[in-house]
Scaffold this active site. Structure first.
Site, PDB file in Angstrom:
ATOM      1  N   HIS A   3      57.819  70.715  -2.415  1.00  0.00           N
ATOM      2  CA  HIS A   3      58.490  70.733  -1.110  1.00  0.00           C
ATOM      3  C   HIS A   3      59.530  69.612  -1.041  1.00  0.00           C
ATOM      4  CE1 HIS A   3      59.169  70.332   3.178  1.00  0.00           C
ATOM      5  NE2 HIS A   3      58.746  71.587   3.288  1.00  0.00           N
ATOM      6  N   GLU A  27      64.679  76.850   0.646  1.00  0.00           N
ATOM      7  CA  GLU A  27      64.701  76.015   1.846  1.00  0.00           C
ATOM      8  C   GLU A  27      65.852  75.019   1.744  1.00  0.00           C
ATOM      9  OE1 GLU A  27      60.571  75.849   3.870  1.00  0.00           O
ATOM     10  OE2 GLU A  27      60.634  74.289   2.374  1.00  0.00           O
TER      11      GLU A  27
HETATM   12  P1  PGA Z   1      60.450  73.806   9.586  1.00  0.00           P
HETATM   13  O1  PGA Z   1      59.820  73.400   8.162  1.00  0.00           O
HETATM   14  O2  PGA Z   1      60.059  75.230   9.842  1.00  0.00           O
HETATM   15  O3  PGA Z   1      59.837  72.835  10.551  1.00  0.00           O
HETATM   16  O4  PGA Z   1      61.930  73.650   9.450  1.00  0.00           O
HETATM   17  C1  PGA Z   1      59.854  74.287   7.070  1.00  0.00           C
HETATM   18  C2  PGA Z   1      59.288  73.642   5.840  1.00  0.00           C
HETATM   19  O5  PGA Z   1      59.405  72.414   5.704  1.00  0.00           O
HETATM   20  O6  PGA Z   1      58.711  74.299   4.993  1.00  0.00           O
END
Ligand code: PGA
Length: 255
Positions: free
Chosen positions: A97, A168
């Site tokens: 992540h 992401e």
């Molecule tokens: P968020 O986080 O939905 O709060 O933007 C997503 C993630 O970090 O996987």
């Protein structure tokens, strides 16, 4: 099959986490006939897993962890074995992540080793990739993501395991900024093509799933789930509210 994964990060103390898991399980049971096309997993902090695994043991809601170590045991102070996650009933593990890359210097060499061991222990890896704002502004987003995938996934033997890849963009996480859905689709195609190159012998359709993450909520989930290359989402903030999270799952289930 869609995959909606709740990443609770380091939010909620143990009692609050238990309460949220119970509340979500209750809502899920009432709606489960409307959620048949969707795998749903909660990924609480490590300290909450034991209690929450008991709550979810008789439910179709799966459990996942937010990280693990690349060895199954030994002199690794502070680390968590994939074997124990499996023993606790975890089916998923989030790897690489961006918050771990940013704050703990985790890199894709680490992620690569973790993916191998996760697969060995029967955990489905959710591998996170994505560019920073600066990299994007320099026109490097494709390069960055392809390189992350190459480093994380080259030489991995999937066997029969599933692999979830979460795109992401770092600057869209927790900021309320959602990128143009067409751009999400464009990046998902690039990721899919790379996965096809890397896993030529695998059953791509049934083994590789591309998710989007970054400020996803019940208002914007439809905007990108409509594209067939995107088969789920990794949700942070919006997963901390049981009704909102259920609403996201229900909407995703329609695609
Ligand atoms: P968020 O986080 O939905 O709060 O933007 C997503 C993630 O970090 O996987």
């Amino acid at each position: 099959m869609n995959n909606i994964i709740a990443n609770w990060k380091m939010d909620l103390n143990i009692n609050q986490g238990v309460d949220l898991a119970k509340e979500f399980k209750g809502l899920f049971e009432k709606e489960k006939d409307n959620l048949k096309n969707t795998n749903i997993a909660l990924c609480p902090p490590f300290t909450h897993l034991f209690s929450i695994s008991k709550i979810l043991s008789d439910s179709k809601v799966s459990l996942g962890a937010q990280n693990m170590f690349w060895e199954s045991g030994g002199d690794f102070t502070g680390e968590i074995s994939p074997q124990w996650l499996k023993e606790l009933g975890c089916d998923f593990v989030i790897l690489g992540h961006s918050e771990r890359r940013t704050f703990l210097n985790e890199n894709y060499n680490h992620v690569h080793k973790k993916i191998n061991v996760a697969i060995e222990y029967g955990l489905q890896p959710i591998v996170c990739v994505g560019e920073t704002r600066d990299q994007r502004d320099k026109g490097l987003k494709e390069y960055v993501v392809l390189r992350q995938l190459e480093e994380a996934l080259s030489g991995i033997n999937l066997n029969n395991s599933k692999l979830l890849i979460a795109y992401e963009p770092v600057w869209a996480i927790g900021t309320g900024l959602i990128i143009d859905p067409e751009e999400i689709e464009y990046m998902s195609r690039i990721i899919l093509q790379k996965a096809i190159d890397l896993f030529s012998g695998s059953d791509i359709k049934n083994q590789i799933y591309i998710l989007y993450g970054g400020s996803v909520n019940s208002q914007n989930i439809d905007s990108f789930m409509k594209y067939p290359t995107i088969e789920g989402a990794l949700i942070g903030g919006a997963s901390l509210n049981a009704k909102e999270f259920l609403s996201i799952c229900k909407k995703a289930n329609n695609f």
